[in-house]
Every structure is written in structure tokens, then in C-alpha cells.
Design a protein around this motif. Sequence first.
Motif, PDB file in Angstrom:
ATOM      1  N   GLU A 203      -6.647   7.000  -0.230  1.00 34.47           N
ATOM      2  CA  GLU A 203      -6.673   7.791   1.001  1.00 34.47           C
ATOM      3  C   GLU A 203      -6.536   9.279   0.689  1.00 34.47           C
ATOM      4  O   GLU A 203      -7.225  10.121   1.273  1.00 34.47           O
ATOM      5  CB  GLU A 203      -5.566   7.347   1.951  1.00 34.47           C
ATOM      6  CG  GLU A 203      -5.760   5.962   2.551  1.00 34.47           C
ATOM      7  CD  GLU A 203      -5.456   4.829   1.575  1.00 34.47           C
ATOM      8  OE1 GLU A 203      -4.693   5.039   0.611  1.00 34.47           O
ATOM      9  OE2 GLU A 203      -5.997   3.718   1.770  1.00 34.47           O
ATOM     10  N   THR A 204      -5.632   9.579  -0.263  1.00 26.34           N
ATOM     11  CA  THR A 204      -5.469  10.978  -0.678  1.00 26.34           C
ATOM     12  C   THR A 204      -6.780  11.488  -1.262  1.00 26.34           C
ATOM     13  O   THR A 204      -7.156  12.645  -1.068  1.00 26.34           O
ATOM     14  CB  THR A 204      -4.321  11.075  -1.705  1.00 26.34           C
ATOM     15  OG1 THR A 204      -3.116  10.692  -1.052  1.00 26.34           O
ATOM     16  CG2 THR A 204      -4.166  12.488  -2.249  1.00 26.34           C
TER      17      THR A 204
ATOM     18  N   THR B  21      -3.543   8.251  -4.074  1.00 28.19           N
ATOM     19  CA  THR B  21      -4.084   6.979  -3.591  1.00 28.19           C
ATOM     20  C   THR B  21      -5.536   7.183  -3.168  1.00 28.19           C
ATOM     21  O   THR B  21      -6.004   8.316  -3.098  1.00 28.19           O
ATOM     22  CB  THR B  21      -3.315   6.513  -2.344  1.00 28.19           C
ATOM     23  OG1 THR B  21      -3.550   7.500  -1.305  1.00 28.19           O
ATOM     24  CG2 THR B  21      -1.807   6.416  -2.598  1.00 28.19           C
TER      25      THR B  21
ATOM     26  N   GLU C 148      -0.194  -0.569  -1.976  1.00 28.10           N
ATOM     27  CA  GLU C 148      -1.103   0.588  -2.033  1.00 28.10           C
ATOM     28  C   GLU C 148      -0.756   1.684  -1.050  1.00 28.10           C
ATOM     29  O   GLU C 148      -1.581   2.539  -0.744  1.00 28.10           O
ATOM     30  CB  GLU C 148      -2.536   0.116  -1.760  1.00 28.10           C
ATOM     31  CG  GLU C 148      -3.093  -0.758  -2.841  1.00 28.10           C
ATOM     32  CD  GLU C 148      -4.453  -1.320  -2.464  1.00 28.10           C
ATOM     33  OE1 GLU C 148      -5.392  -0.545  -2.267  1.00 28.10           O
ATOM     34  OE2 GLU C 148      -4.567  -2.549  -2.345  1.00 28.10           O
ATOM     35  N   GLY C 149       0.459   1.643  -0.475  1.00 31.38           N
ATOM     36  CA  GLY C 149       0.801   2.637   0.543  1.00 31.38           C
ATOM     37  C   GLY C 149       0.228   2.237   1.892  1.00 31.38           C
ATOM     38  O   GLY C 149      -0.234   1.107   2.078  1.00 31.38           O
ATOM     39  N   HIS C 150       0.257   3.178   2.814  1.00 30.26           N
ATOM     40  CA  HIS C 150      -0.222   2.858   4.169  1.00 30.26           C
ATOM     41  C   HIS C 150      -1.721   2.577   4.154  1.00 30.26           C
ATOM     42  O   HIS C 150      -2.460   3.219   3.408  1.00 30.26           O
ATOM     43  CB  HIS C 150      -0.014   4.032   5.116  1.00 30.26           C
ATOM     44  CG  HIS C 150       1.394   4.504   5.210  1.00 30.26           C
ATOM     45  ND1 HIS C 150       2.447   3.824   4.698  1.00 30.26           N
ATOM     46  CD2 HIS C 150       1.899   5.604   5.797  1.00 30.26           C
ATOM     47  CE1 HIS C 150       3.551   4.485   4.948  1.00 30.26           C
ATOM     48  NE2 HIS C 150       3.258   5.577   5.615  1.00 30.26           N
TER      49      HIS C 150
HETATM   50  N1  ADE Z   1       2.018   7.741   1.992  1.00 30.29           N
HETATM   51  C1  ADE Z   1       2.121   6.495   2.443  1.00 30.29           C
HETATM   52  N2  ADE Z   1       0.985   5.818   2.264  1.00 30.29           N
HETATM   53  C2  ADE Z   1       0.118   6.657   1.670  1.00 30.29           C
HETATM   54  C3  ADE Z   1      -1.211   6.529   1.233  1.00 30.29           C
HETATM   55  N3  ADE Z   1      -1.892   5.396   1.381  1.00 30.29           N
HETATM   56  N4  ADE Z   1      -1.777   7.606   0.665  1.00 30.29           N
HETATM   57  C4  ADE Z   1      -1.084   8.748   0.518  1.00 30.29           C
HETATM   58  N5  ADE Z   1       0.161   8.939   0.914  1.00 30.29           N
HETATM   59  C5  ADE Z   1       0.776   7.883   1.487  1.00 30.29           C
END
Ligand code: ADE
Length: 419
Positions: free
Chosen positions: A56-57, A54, A346-348
Motif C-alpha cells: 500500500e505504501t 508495504t 501484511e498490515g491493514h
Molecule cells: N499501517 C498499517 N497498515 C499499513 C499498511 N498496509 N501499509 C502501510 N502502513 C500501514
Amino acid sequence: MVEYKVKNLGLADQGSLKVEWAERHMPVLMRLREKGAAERKLSGLTIGAVLHVTKETAVLVKALVDAGADVWIAGSNPLSTQDDVAAALVKYGANVFAWRGESSEEYYWCIRRVAEAGPDVVIDDGADLHVMLHKDYVDAASKVVGGTEETTTGVSRLKALEEEGLLKYPVIAVNNAYTKYLFDNRYGTGQSTFDGVLRATNILIAGKVVVVAGYGWVGRGIALRARGLGARRVIVTEVNPIKALEAVFDGFEVMPMIEAAKVGDVFITATGNIKVIRREHLELMRDGAILANAGHFNVEVWIPDLESLAKSRRKIREYVEEYTLVDGRRLYLLADGRLVNLAAAEGHPSEVMDMSFTNQFLAIEYLFKNKHRIPVKVHNQPVELDYLVAKLKLETMGITIDELTGEQREYMKSWSYGT
Ligand code: ADE
């Protein structure tokens, strides 16, 4: 030259814009990234990572690359990769094996590529890479300096490995940091699960009966947000009497799934266990019930039972599969029963991943700095790092707090004071 297999490298610019947006909302990690880039403390380190790919990653991976590491990454779920971000990561100098919609074979092939890079440090979300190293790459595993684990399910698997005496390197359970689970698991999943349910269905939560299976930190967050969105009833199912009692005192209804199955409009599983919603529950559900999962693996809603009860199925919208049962009732499964927040949304949000991934960054620096001195077991995040994350997060939010006076510090240490 990096190695990669992604959907389309041409999406890199679009991915970079997303990453830029995440960076704006991840000020703590950005601060460490700047420091790391100046110090290059991770030079010479090969990092193998299996994480949801993602935006964030990407901020974490960039921080690791800037600090000097050679990063190899695969996705931690076949449906969670953001293809444009994967492409951007290649441009940032990471070795990337991930695309959205991998088959099961492709998913494990990608993880294999990471294992075969011979990582010194392993970052995992769900423990698939840790397990693969322990099972199929024993020599590579014995050279690993240490690893981290991002999620509750992964920590459980690693503890089982440790209990059987099979763990080969120390692992820091980043998930168990206060600044991780109290925020990411609760507020991150609470919000992003509904983001996924709503993007997939566009239903109104107000007036609905929402059933949340499991009252761990994830379940708590989901129940809280279901209430906030106006659910008519929020029902919690649990197997642990303490957690069940807590749910009751938090103001939620508690009952067994066999009862909840008859009345729920939306079911969300968050237990980390298998077959939480199965045949006997599906047989009782109302026409139109929606089934979603927020746990790590797609085993909580038992899809083989749903399939065997159905006379037909069709995709009704993106991430919504309609199953028509023999008696005519229709049940709707979201995102193939996979993590709905990452598959359909999109995840958190970045703000919460700022803390989770700062914990990851600090844990990796710690493992590298203390290599060969850390006992081989599953460790909690060192508490001073946990406090550091909280302190920095507050600082970036412009929030100041009190400090103990000298007298108060003495008082707290003393046993002799009474009234
Ligand atoms: N796990 C939950 N949300 C996430 C995100 N946005 N990026 C990476 N890992 C996650």
C-alpha cells in the motif's frame, strides 16, 4: 540513479505483482495518481518518508514519484518491511533503505539516510524521522517546509514537541482526519490484528476470552472483531472513565488488567502507552496465554519482565516465542511484542489504506502549495480534504447520498425557526 539498501533487488518482480494487487483495491489514490502524473505538481520536491514498507505504501510512493517528487524512504518498524515491495520501490525510482529484521542500529541508520537527503517535506509514521530531524539535524529541520504524521503515537510525540516550543515546521496530523482514524485505526487495525494473531498461531477465537487493553479507535476495532469471531468473553481494560463507559455501553466487560490477567486467553494491547502488561500481570496469567501488541511501539507488553520471570524460552513457530516461567506456566509472545498486524501479517488491507494514503497525498500537495504560509504547529487535516476523500471513496464504491435542498440549507443556518 537512486540510492538504496534492501534485502534483495531480485525480488522486485514479485513485489510489483503485490503492488498491482494493492492498486486494484486503492481506486481513490489511483485516481489522484493519474491526475498527479499529468500535472507533475510535486516536481523539484524532495520527500523524506518513514513508513511501513508495504504494497500500500508503494502505491503512495509511486503516486509521489509520478507527480515529480524525489522520494527517500525507510521503514517505520524493524519487522514490518515487505522485502519484495522494497525492491520494487527501487525499480519505481525511489531511494529505499529498508529490510525486514533490521537491528535497532540498522533501523536508525536507515532513517538517518532519509534525514541526510535534506527533505523539503517529511512523511512519518510514529515520528521517529521528525524527532531525529529535530534532535540531530537541526539545520535540515529548519529547511523543512512541512510534514505529515500518520499515527496516534506520532501525533502525541509531535504535540509534546510543540508544547515545549521546539517544533520547527508545520505538521499535518493526517491521523486525525475522520477518513483516517474512523476507518484505518478502527476497521483496518481491527481486522489486520486478528490477521496477524491467526497467521502466527492458527488458534480458534470462538470460545476464547480476549482481553483488549485500551479503548481508543484501535481498541474499539479489535474488540468489535473479537466479538465477531466468536470470542466467549471480550474484556476491555481502560484508564479513561469515558472510554471505559463507552466500552460498557458497547456491550463489553470492563475491569482492571490485574483482574483480566487471571482469566484471559489472548491479550492484545492497543494503548500507545508503556508497561501495560507487566510483571504483576504476567505472574497471574494462565498457562498458554497469548500476548500480542497492536500499538505502535514494542513497549506495551513489558518484555524485560517476561524475560526475568522466565527460566527458558524458545521459538515455537514463526512469530511465536514461548516463555516457560519458573513455576512451569508457558506464555506466548507474538512478533516480539511489535505491531502484530504488520509483523505477522501484511498490515491493514488496501481498501482502508486507500483513504489513509489519499489523505497523505492531499496533505503533501497542500503543504507544498501553501509553503511558508502555514503556521508552525500541529494542524488537523484541512476539513475540505477530509470530505473530498470520503466523497471520492463513496464514488468509487458506487454509493450515492442525499444532498440538502436550498430550503434545508437555509433552515440549518437560521436561529429563528421553532416548532
Ligand atoms: N499501517 C498499517 N497498515 C499499513 C499498511 N498496509 N501499509 C502501510 N502502513 C500501514
